[in-house]
Design a protein around this motif. Structure first.
Motif, short mmCIF file in Angstrom:
data_model
loop_
_atom_site.label_atom_id
_atom_site.label_comp_id
_atom_site.label_asym_id
_atom_site.label_seq_id
_atom_site.Cartn_x
_atom_site.Cartn_y
_atom_site.Cartn_z
N LEU A 163 0.84 -1.19 0.00
CA LEU A 163 0.00 0.00 0.00
C LEU A 163 0.88 1.25 0.00
O LEU A 163 1.71 1.43 0.89
CB LEU A 163 -0.92 -0.01 1.22
N VAL A 164 0.67 2.10 -0.98
CA VAL A 164 1.41 3.35 -1.11
C VAL A 164 0.54 4.49 -0.60
O VAL A 164 -0.54 4.75 -1.13
CB VAL A 164 1.80 3.60 -2.58
N ASP A 165 1.02 5.17 0.44
CA ASP A 165 0.34 6.33 1.01
C ASP A 165 1.17 7.56 0.64
O ASP A 165 2.37 7.61 0.92
CB ASP A 165 0.26 6.17 2.53
N ALA A 166 0.55 8.55 0.04
CA ALA A 166 1.28 9.74 -0.42
C ALA A 166 2.07 10.39 0.72
O ALA A 166 3.20 10.84 0.51
CB ALA A 166 0.30 10.75 -1.02
N LEU A 167 1.50 10.43 1.92
CA LEU A 167 2.19 11.06 3.03
C LEU A 167 3.46 10.31 3.38
O LEU A 167 4.51 10.91 3.62
CB LEU A 167 1.26 11.11 4.25
N HIS A 168 3.40 8.98 3.40
CA HIS A 168 4.56 8.19 3.80
C HIS A 168 5.62 8.16 2.71
O HIS A 168 6.81 8.03 3.01
CB HIS A 168 4.11 6.78 4.17
N VAL A 169 5.22 8.30 1.47
CA VAL A 169 6.21 8.45 0.40
C VAL A 169 7.00 9.73 0.63
O VAL A 169 8.23 9.75 0.58
CB VAL A 169 5.54 8.46 -0.99
N ALA A 170 6.29 10.81 0.90
CA ALA A 170 6.93 12.11 1.05
C ALA A 170 7.83 12.18 2.27
O ALA A 170 8.83 12.90 2.27
CB ALA A 170 5.87 13.21 1.12
N ARG A 171 7.50 11.43 3.32
CA ARG A 171 8.23 11.56 4.58
C ARG A 171 9.12 10.37 4.89
O ARG A 171 9.63 10.25 6.00
CB ARG A 171 7.23 11.82 5.71
N SER A 172 9.32 9.52 3.93
CA SER A 172 10.22 8.38 4.12
C SER A 172 11.31 8.42 3.07
O SER A 172 11.31 9.27 2.17
CB SER A 172 9.45 7.06 4.01
N ASP A 173 12.23 7.50 3.19
CA ASP A 173 13.31 7.38 2.20
C ASP A 173 12.80 6.56 1.02
O ASP A 173 13.26 5.46 0.74
CB ASP A 173 14.52 6.71 2.85
N THR A 174 11.81 7.12 0.34
CA THR A 174 11.20 6.47 -0.82
C THR A 174 11.25 7.44 -1.99
O THR A 174 10.81 8.59 -1.87
CB THR A 174 9.73 6.09 -0.53
N SER A 175 11.77 6.98 -3.11
CA SER A 175 11.85 7.82 -4.31
C SER A 175 10.75 7.43 -5.29
O SER A 175 10.12 6.37 -5.18
CB SER A 175 13.21 7.64 -4.99
N LEU A 176 10.53 8.30 -6.26
CA LEU A 176 9.57 7.96 -7.31
C LEU A 176 10.02 6.75 -8.10
O LEU A 176 9.19 5.95 -8.57
CB LEU A 176 9.36 9.16 -8.24
N ALA A 177 11.33 6.57 -8.23
CA ALA A 177 11.85 5.38 -8.90
C ALA A 177 11.50 4.12 -8.11
O ALA A 177 11.17 3.07 -8.70
CB ALA A 177 13.35 5.49 -9.09
N ASP A 178 11.54 4.21 -6.77
CA ASP A 178 11.13 3.08 -5.94
C ASP A 178 9.67 2.74 -6.18
O ASP A 178 9.28 1.56 -6.24
CB ASP A 178 11.33 3.41 -4.46
N ILE A 179 8.84 3.76 -6.30
CA ILE A 179 7.41 3.53 -6.54
C ILE A 179 7.19 2.91 -7.91
O ILE A 179 6.44 1.94 -8.06
CB ILE A 179 6.63 4.85 -6.41
N ALA A 180 7.84 3.45 -8.91
CA ALA A 180 7.68 2.93 -10.27
C ALA A 180 8.17 1.49 -10.38
O ALA A 180 7.71 0.74 -11.26
CB ALA A 180 8.43 3.82 -11.26
N ALA A 181 9.10 1.08 -9.51
CA ALA A 181 9.66 -0.27 -9.56
C ALA A 181 8.77 -1.32 -8.88
O ALA A 181 9.04 -2.52 -9.00
CB ALA A 181 11.04 -0.28 -8.92
#
Length: 274
Positions: A163-181
């Motif tokens: 589950l991808v939460d926009a808030l946790h993407v922004a506030r964690s060590d997560t990149s857009l490349a990580d999401i796309a992968a």
């Protein structure tokens, strides 16, 4: 394109489960999320488990409104985890024809966490729901890469999910490349909200308490904050259902759950229905 939207529990957290279902239908959501177990001991949740009258009322509201239940909250996997403790939640989910259960990882031993997650997925198979592991920077599963690590080590069961939460993407060590992968098969829905880049004192050095407070009590409507939501959702599949999760205790209580949830849906559509 037009997306599928679900009203998350936190967006209308003052509402009972039947009330939340009715509101979601009135506002134009296709689905609703319900929190039937607390996220922490003594935490708020909606009464349903063990109450057949409330279950029947929810089923009637679902039939009347045409709304479906998307996700149920919450299963937390700690070091001493027994998936059978959650059988009442799974049985309620099957009765409500829910699609997913939100899962949090609280065990710092990721190998043991993966084993327990695999056990949970196996137990959930007959109930027809996915087990969607949400990464949060203050939990043992801190970012998207760790979520993928856990799910992969569990053998990627057919009902596994991230589950991808926009808030946790922004506030964690997560990149857009990580999401796309993230593999498409593991993505069943994503959570939408916005937030500022600083805490109440204007500091961008956010503590765990800052992050938890925002997540549970003070998110902003999509488009109001500093999260690059368009870029995030461009990195995700365009047909992914969206759970609109925008708790704000002050603003929601000032106008009521119905009005607040309607504002959250309108703001989400303004950003994504292009």
């Amino acid at each position: 394109m037009s997306r599928i939207y679900s009203q998350a529990y936190l967006t209308a957290e003052a509402s009972t489960a039947p009330e939340a279902i009715a509101q979601a239908g009135q506002l134009g959501y296709q689905f609703v999320g319900l929190r039937l177990l607390p996220n922490a001991p003594g935490g708020p949740h909606q009464r349903l488990l063990g109450d057949k009258a409330v279950l029947r009322e929810c089923q009637a509201r679902l039939a009347d409104s045409g709304v479906g239940v998307f996700d149920l909250e919450i299963i937390r996997i700690g070091p001493a985890f027994d998936p059978t403790d959650y059988l009442p939640l799974l049985e309620a989910g099957a009765a409500l024809q829910a699609r997913a259960v939100l899962v949090a990882g609280d065990d710092p031993d990721l190998n043991r966490l993966s084993d327990h997650y695999a056990q949970l997925c196996a137990l959930m198979q007959p109930y027809g729901m996915t087990a969607d592991l949400e990464f949060m920077p203050w939990t043992a599963v801190r970012h998207a890469r760790e979520a993928l690590q856990v799910v992969t080590a569990a053998g990627r069961p057919s009902n596994a999910g991230i589950l991808v939460d926009a808030l946790h993407v922004a506030r964690s060590d997560t990149s857009l490349a990580d999401i796309a992968a993230l593999p498409r098969a593991l993505l069943h829905y994503a959570q939408m909200c916005d937030a500022p880049s600083t805490n109440a004192q204007g500091s961008s050095d956010l503590s765990v308490d800052d992050m938890i407070h925002t997540a549970r009590c003070e998110r902003w409507l999509p488009g109001e904050g500093a999260i690059d939501l368009r870029a995030l959702f461009q990195a995700l599949p365009p047909d992914l259902p969206i759970s609109v999760e925008v708790p704000h205790h002050v603003r929601a209580r000032a106008v009521g759950d119905l009005a607040w949830s309607g504002q959250a849906l309108a703001a989400s559509r303004a950003l994504l229905d292009l």
